[in-house]
Design a protein around this motif. Sequence first.
Motif, PDB file in Angstrom:
ATOM      1  N   ASN A  91      13.630-113.797  81.208  1.00  0.00           N
ATOM      2  CA  ASN A  91      14.864-113.858  80.431  1.00  0.00           C
ATOM      3  C   ASN A  91      14.729-113.180  79.077  1.00  0.00           C
ATOM      4  OD1 ASN A  91      16.746-115.138  82.162  1.00  0.00           O
ATOM      5  ND2 ASN A  91      15.701-117.088  81.874  1.00  0.00           N
ATOM      6  N   VAL A  92      13.556-113.281  78.463  1.00  0.00           N
ATOM      7  CA  VAL A  92      13.322-112.578  77.196  1.00  0.00           C
ATOM      8  C   VAL A  92      13.410-111.071  77.413  1.00  0.00           C
ATOM      9  CG1 VAL A  92      11.565-112.026  75.475  1.00  0.00           C
ATOM     10  CG2 VAL A  92      11.991-114.412  76.096  1.00  0.00           C
ATOM     11  N   GLU A  93      12.765-110.579  78.473  1.00  0.00           N
ATOM     12  CA  GLU A  93      12.813-109.144  78.798  1.00  0.00           C
ATOM     13  C   GLU A  93      14.253-108.695  79.027  1.00  0.00           C
ATOM     14  OE1 GLU A  93      10.616-106.581  79.424  1.00  0.00           O
ATOM     15  OE2 GLU A  93       8.648-107.460  79.777  1.00  0.00           O
ATOM     16  N   ALA A  94      15.000-109.475  79.787  1.00  0.00           N
ATOM     17  CA  ALA A  94      16.381-109.094  80.111  1.00  0.00           C
ATOM     18  C   ALA A  94      17.240-109.028  78.856  1.00  0.00           C
ATOM     19  CB  ALA A  94      16.968-110.095  81.104  1.00  0.00           C
ATOM     20  N   ALA A  95      17.085-110.004  77.966  1.00  0.00           N
ATOM     21  CA  ALA A  95      17.868-110.021  76.731  1.00  0.00           C
ATOM     22  C   ALA A  95      17.507-108.848  75.832  1.00  0.00           C
ATOM     23  CB  ALA A  95      17.655-111.346  76.002  1.00  0.00           C
ATOM     24  N   LEU A  98      18.911-105.524  77.377  1.00  0.00           N
ATOM     25  CA  LEU A  98      20.357-105.395  77.226  1.00  0.00           C
ATOM     26  C   LEU A  98      20.728-104.998  75.796  1.00  0.00           C
ATOM     27  CD1 LEU A  98      23.060-105.717  78.739  1.00  0.00           C
ATOM     28  CD2 LEU A  98      23.141-108.065  77.885  1.00  0.00           C
ATOM     29  N   SER A  99      19.971-105.487  74.842  1.00  0.00           N
ATOM     30  CA  SER A  99      20.244-105.193  73.430  1.00  0.00           C
ATOM     31  C   SER A  99      19.512-103.955  72.937  1.00  0.00           C
ATOM     32  CB  SER A  99      19.848-106.393  72.557  1.00  0.00           C
ATOM     33  OG  SER A  99      20.584-107.537  72.921  1.00  0.00           O
ATOM     34  N   GLU A 100      18.727-103.337  73.826  1.00  0.00           N
ATOM     35  CA  GLU A 100      17.933-102.155  73.482  1.00  0.00           C
ATOM     36  C   GLU A 100      16.992-102.444  72.315  1.00  0.00           C
ATOM     37  OE1 GLU A 100      20.780 -98.989  72.924  1.00  0.00           O
ATOM     38  OE2 GLU A 100      20.910 -98.629  75.076  1.00  0.00           O
ATOM     39  N   GLU A 101      16.359-103.613  72.386  1.00  0.00           N
ATOM     40  CA  GLU A 101      15.358-104.008  71.399  1.00  0.00           C
ATOM     41  C   GLU A 101      14.013-104.148  72.096  1.00  0.00           C
ATOM     42  OE1 GLU A 101      15.910-104.195  68.250  1.00  0.00           O
ATOM     43  OE2 GLU A 101      18.085-104.339  68.111  1.00  0.00           O
ATOM     44  N   VAL A 102      12.941-104.212  71.294  1.00  0.00           N
ATOM     45  CA  VAL A 102      11.601-104.386  71.852  1.00  0.00           C
ATOM     46  C   VAL A 102      10.833-105.393  71.017  1.00  0.00           C
ATOM     47  CG1 VAL A 102      11.436-102.072  72.860  1.00  0.00           C
ATOM     48  CG2 VAL A 102      10.683-102.446  70.510  1.00  0.00           C
ATOM     49  N   CYS A 103       9.824-105.986  71.632  1.00  0.00           N
ATOM     50  CA  CYS A 103       8.986-106.949  70.927  1.00  0.00           C
ATOM     51  C   CYS A 103       7.595-106.931  71.554  1.00  0.00           C
ATOM     52  CB  CYS A 103       9.587-108.350  71.014  1.00  0.00           C
ATOM     53  SG  CYS A 103       8.697-109.599  70.052  1.00  0.00           S
ATOM     54  N   ALA A 117       7.719-105.915  75.440  1.00  0.00           N
ATOM     55  CA  ALA A 117       8.873-106.451  76.162  1.00  0.00           C
ATOM     56  C   ALA A 117      10.099-105.648  75.747  1.00  0.00           C
ATOM     57  CB  ALA A 117       9.066-107.930  75.836  1.00  0.00           C
ATOM     58  N   GLY A 118      10.908-105.257  76.722  1.00  0.00           N
ATOM     59  CA  GLY A 118      12.034-104.375  76.450  1.00  0.00           C
ATOM     60  C   GLY A 118      11.709-102.982  76.966  1.00  0.00           C
ATOM     61  N   THR A 119      12.571-102.031  76.695  1.00  0.00           N
ATOM     62  CA  THR A 119      12.342-100.666  77.179  1.00  0.00           C
ATOM     63  C   THR A 119      12.321 -99.698  76.009  1.00  0.00           C
ATOM     64  OG1 THR A 119      14.726-100.375  77.539  1.00  0.00           O
ATOM     65  CG2 THR A 119      13.404-101.085  79.427  1.00  0.00           C
ATOM     66  N   MET A 120      11.534 -98.633  76.178  1.00  0.00           N
ATOM     67  CA  MET A 120      11.461 -97.589  75.169  1.00  0.00           C
ATOM     68  C   MET A 120      11.047 -96.293  75.850  1.00  0.00           C
ATOM     69  SD  MET A 120       7.963 -99.058  73.414  1.00  0.00           S
ATOM     70  CE  MET A 120       7.912 -97.865  72.093  1.00  0.00           C
ATOM     71  N   PRO A 121      11.349 -95.152  75.253  1.00  0.00           N
ATOM     72  CA  PRO A 121      10.955 -93.871  75.853  1.00  0.00           C
ATOM     73  C   PRO A 121       9.439 -93.801  76.046  1.00  0.00           C
ATOM     74  CG  PRO A 121      12.525 -93.525  74.073  1.00  0.00           C
ATOM     75  CD  PRO A 121      12.130 -94.961  74.011  1.00  0.00           C
ATOM     76  N   SER A 122       9.022 -93.109  77.100  1.00  0.00           N
ATOM     77  CA  SER A 122       7.598 -93.034  77.425  1.00  0.00           C
ATOM     78  C   SER A 122       6.794 -92.383  76.306  1.00  0.00           C
ATOM     79  CB  SER A 122       7.392 -92.275  78.737  1.00  0.00           C
ATOM     80  OG  SER A 122       7.929 -90.965  78.642  1.00  0.00           O
ATOM     81  N   THR A 123       7.398 -91.394  75.608  1.00  0.00           N
ATOM     82  CA  THR A 123       6.675 -90.741  74.518  1.00  0.00           C
ATOM     83  C   THR A 123       6.374 -91.724  73.389  1.00  0.00           C
ATOM     84  OG1 THR A 123       8.796 -90.003  73.606  1.00  0.00           O
ATOM     85  CG2 THR A 123       7.559 -88.427  74.941  1.00  0.00           C
ATOM     86  N   LEU A 124       7.308 -92.619  73.111  1.00  0.00           N
ATOM     87  CA  LEU A 124       7.087 -93.607  72.057  1.00  0.00           C
ATOM     88  C   LEU A 124       6.098 -94.668  72.508  1.00  0.00           C
ATOM     89  CD1 LEU A 124      10.654 -94.116  70.540  1.00  0.00           C
ATOM     90  CD2 LEU A 124       8.805 -92.617  69.775  1.00  0.00           C
TER      91      LEU A 124
END
Length: 205
Positions: A91-95, A98-103, A117-124
């Motif tokens: 649920n943390v990952e999903a939230a 959806l908000s385009e945040e990372v932790c 946790a979250g998504t980011m471009p592979s280069t970053l």
Amino acid sequence: MLGRVKDISVQAEDDLILGREPGRHILEKVSSALREVPNFTVVPVDLSSIRFMDFSASDEFVVKLVKRIRAEEFSSRFIVLKGMNEMVQENVEAALKLSEEVCVYYSPLSNEEPLIAGTMPSTLESTYQLALKLNVITARELIEEVEQYQMQAHNKEHKTGPHEKLNIGASSNRLTRLKEMGLLVPIRVDSLAVGGRQNVYEPVR
């Protein structure tokens, strides 16, 4: 250098955090604790006592806390998550996605290696992983590491001709974006022998 303090252990009635109001309550408790620690500190937030935290609570607590950190509401104070079970992490990952945040978080299965946790471009993501490897990083060090990697890949594939190089502007932009995401922290500014100055960044871990 970033310091580290004792974990903030999140507790809840029946070990459950369900809905926005309980999530907001936890958010304010953790926010208050963050304000009490020195600047340039990473605070582990321990969720091992929580059996379940739903999407709404994850959004209200984790996502809003990450946004506050990115907005520098806590100056140079940061968090990492730890102790999440599979359902809480989901649920943390999903939230976050959806908000385009990372932790940054730690998993019992990650051998104490920090994960995102979250998504980011592979280069970053690869740049953040490089910063973890080097402990601190500058734009010029990033260029050197990318150049070395590309040379090895170039030779391995037996290619001829020039390969694409990362320039100082693009390198600086990568580090700035990671800073804005709350994953890198500028810890000092160094003078260069050839003239000029450069930021030195440390990864949140």
